[in-house]
Design an enzyme around this catalytic site. Structure first.
Site, mmCIF file in Angstrom:
data_model
loop_
_atom_site.group_PDB
_atom_site.id
_atom_site.type_symbol
_atom_site.label_atom_id
_atom_site.label_comp_id
_atom_site.label_asym_id
_atom_site.label_seq_id
_atom_site.Cartn_x
_atom_site.Cartn_y
_atom_site.Cartn_z
ATOM 1 C CG HIS A 1 -2.098 0.953 1.057
ATOM 2 N ND1 HIS A 1 -2.106 2.242 1.347
ATOM 3 C CD2 HIS A 1 -3.426 0.553 0.786
ATOM 4 C CE1 HIS A 1 -3.138 2.959 0.952
ATOM 5 N NE2 HIS A 1 -3.932 1.932 0.750
ATOM 6 C CG ASP B 1 -8.322 -4.479 -3.008
ATOM 7 O OD1 ASP B 1 -7.556 -3.579 -3.247
ATOM 8 O OD2 ASP B 1 -9.734 -4.333 -3.134
#
Ligand code: SDX
Length: 427
Positions: A305, A362
């Site tokens: 991320h 996700d």
């Protein structure tokens, strides 16, 4: 800390004011930089560049903190509902009972599409990706509501109710069209998530009861996806909206940005990766090695991320949620065991540890969508339905800000310097 930054550029010194946020984040306001020094900043992917001041969502990537309007995501996921969180993000405060009732009713009453819009779905091939349909039909909404005046609160609210009400209808119509089943119209007597499942899986020939736990499972997922400050798709909505494009066109642009596998498209890519690992015999170590191999373009989807250099707080909640939903449904999905093994292998590996790569939102969400019966190519559509209130909140904050200017970044030119034109017969 002084309230200014001092910068020396080629012998020219400039003092730049510091902007300090409510969570003590510090930004250097470089508005005067080019005029004072002739230089601009360059920051690929804007990893170190703020585009705005915002009061909507706070992230602390080092500590793994996420709050919507000051409320911790853990509390909202446990105690709130998606529409209540949507109201909070868009209007800034948790709604009173009457405000909640009105918001629910206004959204429900705007969940139908104009009958002519059904022709748009017919124009797509049966295997069209639903994200392409979603972005196209959302932009087309602007042709049915050309006279909405979003400069006034009531006009903007009409567009907000229409988007919040119609996006699940557009999503379910895209799915029904792909399987050749009749469209199921929205029902205003059902709550938001129950209605969505009803539109997705009911058929006109028989009742389709939705278990409240199934509806709640989706409600929690939508809360967790509702906003995430200046991510790629939200920044896209703000940039498009900064030219004073209408809300429908801006949201359509955000849908397109979300589709990419490095962003919202990752939830579909994670399931494809887990299925490939399963088909290959479940050798997670091989995939971890591939992800580390600079000669391979493979990345561990659902990992890493830009902001979180700790666990994504949403991933922690979704991981626990996945276990709960699977046991609720009495399902034992082999892919979740592969996901657990993959996570364990990666988190022990120096490559991931050094780069602070953890599971993101996700990584586990697709396991739940799959358990809920959502088709794999609709996973990113689910992300869009969840992210819609965040996009709307940011568009509104940008549009109503007296500091808003049309977004127009600069560049450093690296092409040919001046050269003479050479007529073709001399080349
Ligand atoms: C979302 O911004 C948001 O808030 C997004 C989001 C939201 O709610 O809106 O949180 C939703 O988009 C989550 C991210 C979903 N995408 C994926 O899961 C795709 C896989 N992850 C990546 O491609 C990557 O981690 C990104 C895109 C998420 C972040 O990319 P960055 O910040 O540009 O990081 P990078 O590509 O510069 O990587 C830094 C290093 C590189 O190695 P080195 O050059 O240092 O040797 O980490 C490596 C990368 O190769 N790396 C990975 C990796 N992610 C980063 N290596 C293997 N597998 C990965 N998943």
């Amino acid at each position: 800390m002084t309230d200014k930054a001092k910068l020396d550029v080629g012998g020219k010194t400039v003092e730049l004011p510091l902007v300090v946020g409510s969570e003590k984040e510090v930004g250097i306001d470089i508005s005067a930089l080019r005029q004072a020094t002739g230089a601009i900043t360059l920051d690929y992917g804007y990893g170190n560049t703020g585009s705005c001041e915002s009061a909507i969502t706070f992230l602390d990537g080092e500590e793994g903190i996420l709050r919507y309007r000051g409320y911790p995501i853990e509390d909202l996921a446990e105690k709130s509902s998606f529409l209540e969180v949507s109201y909070l993000l868009i209007y800034g405060e948790l709604p009173t009972p009457q405000q909640m009732k009105d918001f629910n009713r206004n959204i429900a009453r705007h969940s139908l599409l104009h009958e002519d819009m059904k022709n748009i779905f017919q124009a797509f091939p049966p295997d069209a990706h639903p994200m392409a349909i979603l972005g196209s039909v959302v932009c087309a909404l602007s042709t049915y509501y050309q006279h909405g005046d979003e400069t006034h609160e009531e006009g903007l609210n009409q567009s907000i109710y229409r988007l919040m009400g119609k996006l699940p209808t557009i999503a379910s119509f895209a799915y029904k069209k792909s399987i050749g089943q009749p469209y199921i119209y929205p029902r205003t007597d059902l709550d938001y998530c129950t209605n969505f499942f009803h539109q997705m899986f009911a058929v006109p020939t028989e009742p389709y009861p939705v278990h409240p736990d199934i509806a709640r499972a989706l409600d929690v997922l939508l809360i967790l996806h509702a906003d995430h400050e200046q991510n790629c798709s939200t920044s896209t909505v703000r940039l498009v909206g900064s030219s004073q494009a209408n809300l429908f066109a801006s949201i359509s642009a955000g849908i397109s940005a979300l589709w990419g596998p490095l962003h919202g498209g990752a939830n579909q890519a994670v399931l494809e990766m887990l299925e490939a690992i399963k088909a290959g015999g479940g050798d997670v170590k091989k995939y971890v090695a591939m992800a580390k191999d600079k000669n391979s373009s493979f990345r561990l989807m659902g990992f890493g991320h830009r902001v979180y250099k700790n666990f994504d707080p949403r991933a922690k909640i979704i991981k626990a949620h996945a276990d709960r939903v699977l046991s609720l449904l009495g399902m034992d999905d082999p892919l979740i065991h592969i996901a657990h093994e993959l996570e364990e292998a990666a988190l022990k590996d120096d490559y991931f540890i050094q780069r602070k790569l953890y599971p993101n939102v996700d990584f586990y969400s697709g396991i739940i969508y799959r358990a809920l019966g959502i088709p794999q190519n609709m996973f990113t559509v689910m992300f869009a339905i969840g992210r819609l209130p965040g996009w709307i909140a940011h568009w509104k904050e940008m549009n109503r800000s007296d500091k808003n200017r049309i977004g127009r970044p600069r560049q450093i030119y690296t092409g040919s310097t001046k050269r003479e034109y050479n007529p073709i017969h001399k080349r």
